[in-house]
Design a protein around this motif. Structure first.
Motif, mmCIF file in Angstrom:
data_model
loop_
_atom_site.group_PDB
_atom_site.id
_atom_site.type_symbol
_atom_site.label_atom_id
_atom_site.label_comp_id
_atom_site.label_asym_id
_atom_site.label_seq_id
_atom_site.Cartn_x
_atom_site.Cartn_y
_atom_site.Cartn_z
ATOM 1 N N PHE A 62 26.648 41.361 33.483
ATOM 2 C CA PHE A 62 27.064 41.847 32.171
ATOM 3 C C PHE A 62 26.913 40.709 31.175
ATOM 4 C CE2 PHE A 62 30.528 44.978 33.872
ATOM 5 C CZ PHE A 62 29.558 45.758 34.448
ATOM 6 N N THR A 63 26.674 41.062 29.919
ATOM 7 C CA THR A 63 26.631 40.081 28.846
ATOM 8 C C THR A 63 27.793 40.335 27.901
ATOM 9 O OG1 THR A 63 24.225 39.906 28.938
ATOM 10 C CG2 THR A 63 25.281 39.182 26.906
ATOM 11 N N VAL A 64 28.506 39.282 27.544
ATOM 12 C CA VAL A 64 29.572 39.371 26.545
ATOM 13 C C VAL A 64 29.107 38.618 25.305
ATOM 14 C CG1 VAL A 64 31.946 38.767 25.975
ATOM 15 C CG2 VAL A 64 31.386 39.540 28.292
ATOM 16 N N THR A 65 29.153 39.315 24.177
ATOM 17 C CA THR A 65 28.816 38.713 22.887
ATOM 18 C C THR A 65 29.886 39.144 21.894
ATOM 19 O OG1 THR A 65 26.463 38.903 23.420
ATOM 20 C CG2 THR A 65 27.029 38.462 21.119
ATOM 21 N N GLY A 66 30.708 38.206 21.486
ATOM 22 C CA GLY A 66 31.810 38.542 20.583
ATOM 23 C C GLY A 66 32.789 39.462 21.285
ATOM 24 N N SER A 67 33.011 40.639 20.723
ATOM 25 C CA SER A 67 33.939 41.602 21.320
ATOM 26 C C SER A 67 33.205 42.712 22.078
ATOM 27 C CB SER A 67 34.818 42.226 20.236
ATOM 28 O OG SER A 67 34.013 42.957 19.319
ATOM 29 N N ARG A 68 31.902 42.562 22.288
ATOM 30 C CA ARG A 68 31.085 43.592 22.935
ATOM 31 C C ARG A 68 30.636 43.174 24.327
ATOM 32 N NH1 ARG A 68 32.424 47.801 20.507
ATOM 33 N NH2 ARG A 68 32.213 47.747 18.284
ATOM 34 N N VAL A 69 30.619 44.145 25.224
ATOM 35 C CA VAL A 69 30.095 43.957 26.574
ATOM 36 C C VAL A 69 28.877 44.853 26.703
ATOM 37 C CG1 VAL A 69 30.589 44.145 29.047
ATOM 38 C CG2 VAL A 69 32.429 43.540 27.451
ATOM 39 N N SER A 70 27.790 44.310 27.243
ATOM 40 C CA SER A 70 26.561 45.079 27.400
ATOM 41 C C SER A 70 25.868 44.676 28.697
ATOM 42 C CB SER A 70 25.631 44.866 26.197
ATOM 43 O OG SER A 70 25.285 43.495 26.093
ATOM 44 N N SER A 71 24.764 45.342 28.982
ATOM 45 C CA SER A 71 24.016 45.087 30.203
ATOM 46 C C SER A 71 23.193 43.808 30.089
ATOM 47 C CB SER A 71 23.076 46.257 30.484
ATOM 48 O OG SER A 71 22.274 45.964 31.611
ATOM 49 N N ALA A 72 23.144 43.080 31.183
ATOM 50 C CA ALA A 72 22.235 41.931 31.272
ATOM 51 C C ALA A 72 21.151 42.266 32.279
ATOM 52 C CB ALA A 72 22.997 40.680 31.684
ATOM 53 N N GLY A 73 20.962 43.562 32.547
ATOM 54 C CA GLY A 73 19.980 44.047 33.513
ATOM 55 C C GLY A 73 20.666 44.879 34.569
ATOM 56 N N GLY A 74 20.097 46.002 34.925
ATOM 57 C CA GLY A 74 20.681 46.824 35.986
ATOM 58 C C GLY A 74 21.582 47.937 35.494
ATOM 59 N N GLY A 75 21.080 48.812 34.662
ATOM 60 C CA GLY A 75 21.858 49.967 34.229
ATOM 61 C C GLY A 75 22.322 49.849 32.794
ATOM 62 N N ARG A 76 22.979 50.913 32.343
ATOM 63 C CA ARG A 76 23.498 50.956 30.987
ATOM 64 C C ARG A 76 24.969 50.558 31.019
ATOM 65 N NH1 ARG A 76 22.271 56.424 28.960
ATOM 66 N NH2 ARG A 76 24.472 56.828 29.246
ATOM 67 N N VAL A 77 25.319 49.545 30.264
ATOM 68 C CA VAL A 77 26.683 49.028 30.228
ATOM 69 C C VAL A 77 27.133 48.976 28.776
ATOM 70 C CG1 VAL A 77 28.166 47.042 30.721
ATOM 71 C CG2 VAL A 77 26.291 47.604 32.274
ATOM 72 N N SER A 78 28.323 49.477 28.515
ATOM 73 C CA SER A 78 28.904 49.338 27.184
ATOM 74 C C SER A 78 30.399 49.110 27.345
ATOM 75 C CB SER A 78 28.636 50.578 26.327
ATOM 76 O OG SER A 78 29.262 51.702 26.890
ATOM 77 N N GLY A 79 30.951 48.352 26.433
ATOM 78 C CA GLY A 79 32.376 48.102 26.502
ATOM 79 C C GLY A 79 32.831 47.108 25.465
#
Length: 131
Positions: A62-79
Motif C-alpha cells: 500500500f502507498t500512504v500519501t498525506g491522508s490517503r491510502v492507495s495501491s502500490a501494485g496488486g489490486g485496487r486499494v482506497s482508504g
C-alpha cells in the motif's frame, strides 16, 4: 527603554492580567503539538485469516500519501489515515473484496479485516511494515 520594561512588568504583575496571560500562553500550540506525523511511504501489509477458509499469509503493498491510502501494485486499494494513525481501507481484486481498519505508527501497524475472497466469507488480522 527601562520605562517600557517596567510598564510591561507592571501590567503582567497584576493578578487579573497574569491570569489572562497564562490563558493566552496555554492556547498557543507548542512545537510538539505543531509537529505533523507523516505515515507517507510504501507499506507492506501481510494478511492472516482467523475465520473462514481463505488463504493466509499473502502480502499487498500500500502507498500512504498525506491522508490517503492507495495501491502500490496488486489490486485496487482506497482508504484514509488520520493524524493519529487510524486507518480505514477497502481492497478489491477481481470479484474479491475486503475492508479493514487499524492503526499505523512509526514503521509498523496492525488491525483487522473482513471480506469475501474467491466467494468465501472470511475475516482476520493484518500486520504492516514500512519499507
Amino acid at each position: 527603554m527601562a520605562h517600557f520594561s517596567q510598564s510591561i512588568l507592571s501590567v503582567f504583575a497584576r493578578p487579573r492580567h497574569l491570569a489572562l496571560f497564562a490563558v493566552l500562553a496555554a492556547a498557543v500550540p507548542s512545537a510538539a503539538d505543531a509537529r505533523i506525523v507523516s505515515y507517507d511511504g510504501v507499506w507492506n501489509v501481510t494478511f492472516a485469516t482467523t475465520r473462514g477458509s481463505c488463504s493466509s499469509g499473502y502480502s499487498v503493498p500500500f502507498t500512504v500519501t498525506g491522508s490517503r491510502v492507495s495501491s502500490a501494485g496488486g489490486g485496487r486499494v482506497s482508504g484514509t489515515i488520520n493524524r493519529g494513525g487510524a486507518v480505514a481501507v477497502q481492497v478489491s481484486v477481481g470479484a474479491s473484496h475486503a475492508s479493514g481498519g487499524g492503526r499505523l505508527g512509526g514503521a509498523a501497524g496492525a488491525g483487522s479485516w473482513r471480506g469475501i475472497i474467491s466467494g468465501d466469507e472470511c475475516s482476520g488480522t493484518w500486520q504492516a511494515t514500512r519499507t
